[in-house]
Enzyme design. Structure first.
Site, PDB file in Angstrom:
ATOM      1  N   VAL A  14       0.834  -1.211   0.000  1.00  0.00           N
ATOM      2  CA  VAL A  14       0.000   0.000   0.000  1.00  0.00           C
ATOM      3  C   VAL A  14       0.872   1.267   0.000  1.00  0.00           C
ATOM      4  O   VAL A  14       0.667   2.181  -0.819  1.00  0.00           O
ATOM      5  CB  VAL A  14      -0.974   0.002   1.199  1.00  0.00           C
TER       6      VAL A  14
ATOM      7  N   GLU B 249     -10.644   5.630   4.499  1.00  0.00           N
ATOM      8  CA  GLU B 249     -11.375   5.039   3.367  1.00  0.00           C
ATOM      9  C   GLU B 249     -10.816   3.675   2.958  1.00  0.00           C
ATOM     10  O   GLU B 249     -11.567   2.756   2.626  1.00  0.00           O
ATOM     11  CB  GLU B 249     -11.301   5.994   2.165  1.00  0.00           C
TER      12      GLU B 249
ATOM     13  N   GLY C  68     -10.931  -1.743  -0.056  1.00  0.00           N
ATOM     14  CA  GLY C  68      -9.793  -1.319  -0.887  1.00  0.00           C
ATOM     15  C   GLY C  68     -10.092  -0.052  -1.657  1.00  0.00           C
ATOM     16  O   GLY C  68     -10.281   1.021  -1.083  1.00  0.00           O
TER      17      GLY C  68
ATOM     18  N   LYS D 187     -13.533  -5.032   9.129  1.00  0.00           N
ATOM     19  CA  LYS D 187     -14.128  -4.104   8.149  1.00  0.00           C
ATOM     20  C   LYS D 187     -15.601  -3.849   8.465  1.00  0.00           C
ATOM     21  O   LYS D 187     -16.082  -2.724   8.339  1.00  0.00           O
ATOM     22  CB  LYS D 187     -13.974  -4.676   6.742  1.00  0.00           C
TER      23      LYS D 187
HETATM   24  P1  NDP Z   1       2.955  -4.893   3.596  1.00  0.00           P
HETATM   25  O1  NDP Z   1       3.424  -5.958   4.503  1.00  0.00           O
HETATM   26  O2  NDP Z   1       3.132  -5.064   2.134  1.00  0.00           O
HETATM   27  O3  NDP Z   1       3.628  -3.505   3.974  1.00  0.00           O
HETATM   28  C1  NDP Z   1       3.748  -3.054   5.282  1.00  0.00           C
HETATM   29  C2  NDP Z   1       5.087  -2.371   5.361  1.00  0.00           C
HETATM   30  O4  NDP Z   1       5.188  -1.711   6.614  1.00  0.00           O
HETATM   31  C3  NDP Z   1       6.234  -3.364   5.265  1.00  0.00           C
HETATM   32  O5  NDP Z   1       7.191  -2.889   4.367  1.00  0.00           O
HETATM   33  C4  NDP Z   1       6.745  -3.397   6.696  1.00  0.00           C
HETATM   34  O6  NDP Z   1       8.127  -3.667   6.786  1.00  0.00           O
HETATM   35  C5  NDP Z   1       6.464  -1.986   7.135  1.00  0.00           C
HETATM   36  N1  NDP Z   1       6.486  -1.887   8.582  1.00  0.00           N
HETATM   37  C6  NDP Z   1       5.837  -2.652   9.468  1.00  0.00           C
HETATM   38  N2  NDP Z   1       6.134  -2.267  10.720  1.00  0.00           N
HETATM   39  C7  NDP Z   1       7.019  -1.251  10.590  1.00  0.00           C
HETATM   40  C8  NDP Z   1       7.717  -0.441  11.511  1.00  0.00           C
HETATM   41  N3  NDP Z   1       7.584  -0.620  12.823  1.00  0.00           N
HETATM   42  N4  NDP Z   1       8.525   0.524  11.055  1.00  0.00           N
HETATM   43  C9  NDP Z   1       8.678   0.704   9.733  1.00  0.00           C
HETATM   44  N5  NDP Z   1       8.068  -0.031   8.789  1.00  0.00           N
HETATM   45  C10 NDP Z   1       7.237  -1.004   9.234  1.00  0.00           C
HETATM   46  O7  NDP Z   1       1.427  -4.632   3.949  1.00  0.00           O
HETATM   47  P2  NDP Z   1       0.336  -3.944   3.039  1.00  0.00           P
HETATM   48  O8  NDP Z   1       0.914  -2.764   2.371  1.00  0.00           O
HETATM   49  O9  NDP Z   1      -0.320  -4.983   2.222  1.00  0.00           O
HETATM   50  O10 NDP Z   1      -0.753  -3.510   4.130  1.00  0.00           O
HETATM   51  C11 NDP Z   1      -0.578  -2.374   4.926  1.00  0.00           C
HETATM   52  C12 NDP Z   1      -1.883  -2.090   5.646  1.00  0.00           C
HETATM   53  O11 NDP Z   1      -2.908  -1.843   4.686  1.00  0.00           O
HETATM   54  C13 NDP Z   1      -2.409  -3.256   6.493  1.00  0.00           C
HETATM   55  O12 NDP Z   1      -3.066  -2.739   7.603  1.00  0.00           O
HETATM   56  C14 NDP Z   1      -3.407  -3.943   5.573  1.00  0.00           C
HETATM   57  O13 NDP Z   1      -4.411  -4.652   6.274  1.00  0.00           O
HETATM   58  C15 NDP Z   1      -3.993  -2.753   4.870  1.00  0.00           C
HETATM   59  N6  NDP Z   1      -4.571  -3.033   3.579  1.00  0.00           N
HETATM   60  C16 NDP Z   1      -3.882  -3.734   2.642  1.00  0.00           C
HETATM   61  C17 NDP Z   1      -4.419  -3.980   1.406  1.00  0.00           C
HETATM   62  C18 NDP Z   1      -3.679  -4.706   0.371  1.00  0.00           C
HETATM   63  O14 NDP Z   1      -4.229  -4.916  -0.720  1.00  0.00           O
HETATM   64  N7  NDP Z   1      -2.434  -5.108   0.590  1.00  0.00           N
HETATM   65  C19 NDP Z   1      -5.776  -3.523   1.081  1.00  0.00           C
HETATM   66  C20 NDP Z   1      -6.406  -2.732   2.122  1.00  0.00           C
HETATM   67  C21 NDP Z   1      -5.824  -2.526   3.322  1.00  0.00           C
HETATM   68  P3  NDP Z   1       8.607  -5.173   7.099  1.00  0.00           P
HETATM   69  O15 NDP Z   1       8.325  -5.918   5.828  1.00  0.00           O
HETATM   70  O16 NDP Z   1      10.032  -5.008   7.416  1.00  0.00           O
HETATM   71  O17 NDP Z   1       7.769  -5.681   8.223  1.00  0.00           O
HETATM   72  N1  HSE Z   2      -6.729  -9.651   2.919  1.00  0.00           N
HETATM   73  C1  HSE Z   2      -7.653  -8.685   2.434  1.00  0.00           C
HETATM   74  C2  HSE Z   2      -8.587  -9.329   1.418  1.00  0.00           C
HETATM   75  C3  HSE Z   2      -6.878  -7.522   1.831  1.00  0.00           C
HETATM   76  O1  HSE Z   2      -8.352 -10.458   1.004  1.00  0.00           O
HETATM   77  O2  HSE Z   2      -9.580  -8.716   1.051  1.00  0.00           O
HETATM   78  C4  HSE Z   2      -7.678  -6.280   1.691  1.00  0.00           C
HETATM   79  O3  HSE Z   2      -8.111  -5.758   2.889  1.00  0.00           O
END
Ligand code: NDP
Ligand code: HSE
Length: 429
Positions: free
Chosen positions: A14, A130, A135, A206
């Protein structure tokens, strides 16, 4: 022209998408919206381990949240890390410092929303979420900005893409849950640890947010009935097919007067229902308002760019509201409001499949147990097993009380002629 500076917390799926959208579409946003938005800092955990480091100039990165929270030039913090800690503390510190927070983190929002909203209001900072539901689908803004005329009586939707992909495979290819899950993992839809998705926790987080907004009453996760998809078998899909139903993991919230029910569970819906045709990783959400009647929003519920679309739209919205932020409208209390009666004894139609002894008196004994609890049966399908001594019977009830159905099933399970209650799936017409 006003210039806003943003910090990204987390640079994964994200966070990197948000950077990409702002970089690629920044000039268009400036032209259309009359504001200039730039990313000033990006918080990563570890420079050495960060796979997306090549996407932005080195001087933007930091591993210290202090560099962000203490920087007076940063107006907006976009939290895209996920999890509870340190996300919770960082959000509170950012709000405490008067910085607007935009987040995609449904887990932390559903568990700590009242504290966040209080912190935001105390400093006048904004709080926008949002991307936490659906998503890229603009569902929360639709409720906040386009449904004010309505009393919303129902939200119902497919709000988890991973489980919808698995259920689509089980429906269309006859795969078992385990096979469909492996495929979803191989395609990168399901996580290595898929519990949050397949056990319905993600949809529960959600729904807590969605129903709180729709019903203007805080619906904590503890009040949501939750059941995942792990117990569904090919036989359930065969039964659904015979009856003209499709099985979906639905998140359902209903409000009648002061009575509210909120639940997430596998649900049979008629094949003709619009949600039945939502396939694969797509999400769709139905809202029923007293004035507008039914509306349905459909789109990609996850993924880098769709989710970034929602986060960036929140950032733009926050910039436009920076003099007076627009907060969600439920009473900001930790517990459920005294004004609300929470209904656990839902009235539902049930599909119940039993394995029974194929002998005289079986059907009568089962029908009597249902009748004793006032559960009325609408239809029955009996299929004999090859052994000639047992059969599978599927009952479809009329609308019945959840508690009455559970009580009758306790009695039915104890009958000598019943070897197993194989499945109980709720039906929404
Ligand atoms: P990812 O694991 O791809 O990205 C999260 C990032 O945050 C990683 O790079 C992680 O690093 C970093 N991170 C975690 N903790 C720390 C910290 N303490 N300091 C610095 N960096 C940190 O997750 P997503 O991007 O998929 O998801 C992020 C959020 O968005 C979640 O809450 C998810 O539920 C939500 N979300 C995701 C969607 C999706 O399609 N992916 C859709 C809708 C919501 P590291 O890898 O080193 O842990
Ligand atoms: N794990 C979630 C899904 C990602 O499958 O819909 C989006 O929130």
């Amino acid at each position: 022209m006003k210039h806003y500076q943003v910090a990204l917390l987390g640079f994964g799926t994200v966070g990197s998408g948000v950077y990409r959208v702002l970089s690629e579409n920044g000039a268009q946003i400036t032209h259309r919206e009359g504001i200039n938005i730039s990313v000033k800092r990006i918080l990563v955990r570890d420079f050495e381990q960060e796979p997306n480091l090549h996407l932005a100039p080195m001087e933007l990165y930091t591993t210290s949240f202090d560099d962000i929270v203490n920087d007076p030039e940063i107006d907006i913090v976009a939290e895209c890390m996920g999890g509870i800690e340190p996300a919770r503390s960082f959000i509170l510190r950012a709000l405490g410092a008067g910085k607007t927070v935009v987040t995609s983190n449904k887990e932390v929002m559903s568990k700590h929303w009242p504290a966040f909203e209080q912190a935001a209001k105390s400093t006048g900072a904004g709080l926008y979420l949002e991307a936490t539901v659906g998503g890229g689908i603009p569902i929360l803004r639709t409720i906040l900005d386009s449904m004010q005329a309505n009393n919303i009586s129902r939200v119902m939707g497919i709000i988890n893409g991973t489980t919808n992909y698995i259920l689509t495979q089980m429906t269309e290819s006859g795969r078992s849950f385990e096979e469909a899950l492996k495929e979803a993992q191989a395609l990168g839809y399901a996580e290595a640890n898929p519990t949050a998705d397949v056990e319905g926790y993600d949809a529960m987080y959600k729904l807590s947010i969605l129903s709180s907004m729709a019903f203007h009453a805080h619906m904590p996760i503890e009040v949501i009935y939750r059941e995942g998809i792990t117990k569904l078998t090919p036989a359930d899909f065969e039964t659904a097919r015979l009856l003209g139903y499709t099985i979906k993991l639905l998140a359902i919230g209903k409000k009648a007067g002061k009575r509210i029910e909120v639940r997430v569970h596998p649900t049979m819906i008629p094949n003709t229902h619009p949600l039945a045709s939502v396939r694969g990783v797509f999400n769709a959400i139905f809202l029923t308002g007293h004035a507008v009647d039914d509306i349905m929003l459909y789109g990609r519920g996850a993924g880098c760019m769709p989710t970034a679309s929602a986060v960036v739209s929140d950032i733009v919205y926050a910039c436009h509201h920076d003099q007076r932020h627009h907060y969600m409208t439920f009473v900001n209390e930790e517990s459920i409001s005294n004004e609300i009666t929470l209904v656990c004894d839902f009235i539902c139609i049930y599909s119940i499949r039993l394995k029974v002894a194929d002998k005289p008196g079986t059907m009568a004994a089962i029908a009597a147990a249902f009748a004793e609890q006032g559960v009325s049966l609408k239809s029955v399908i009996q299929l004999g097993e090859p052994d000639g001594t047992s059969a599978r019977i599927t009952f479809i009830t009329h609308a019945a009380s959840e508690f009455a159905v559970r009580d009758s099933l306790k009695k039915i399970e104890a009958l000598d002629c019943v070897s197993a209650v194989e499945s109980v799936i709720r039906v929404e017409e």
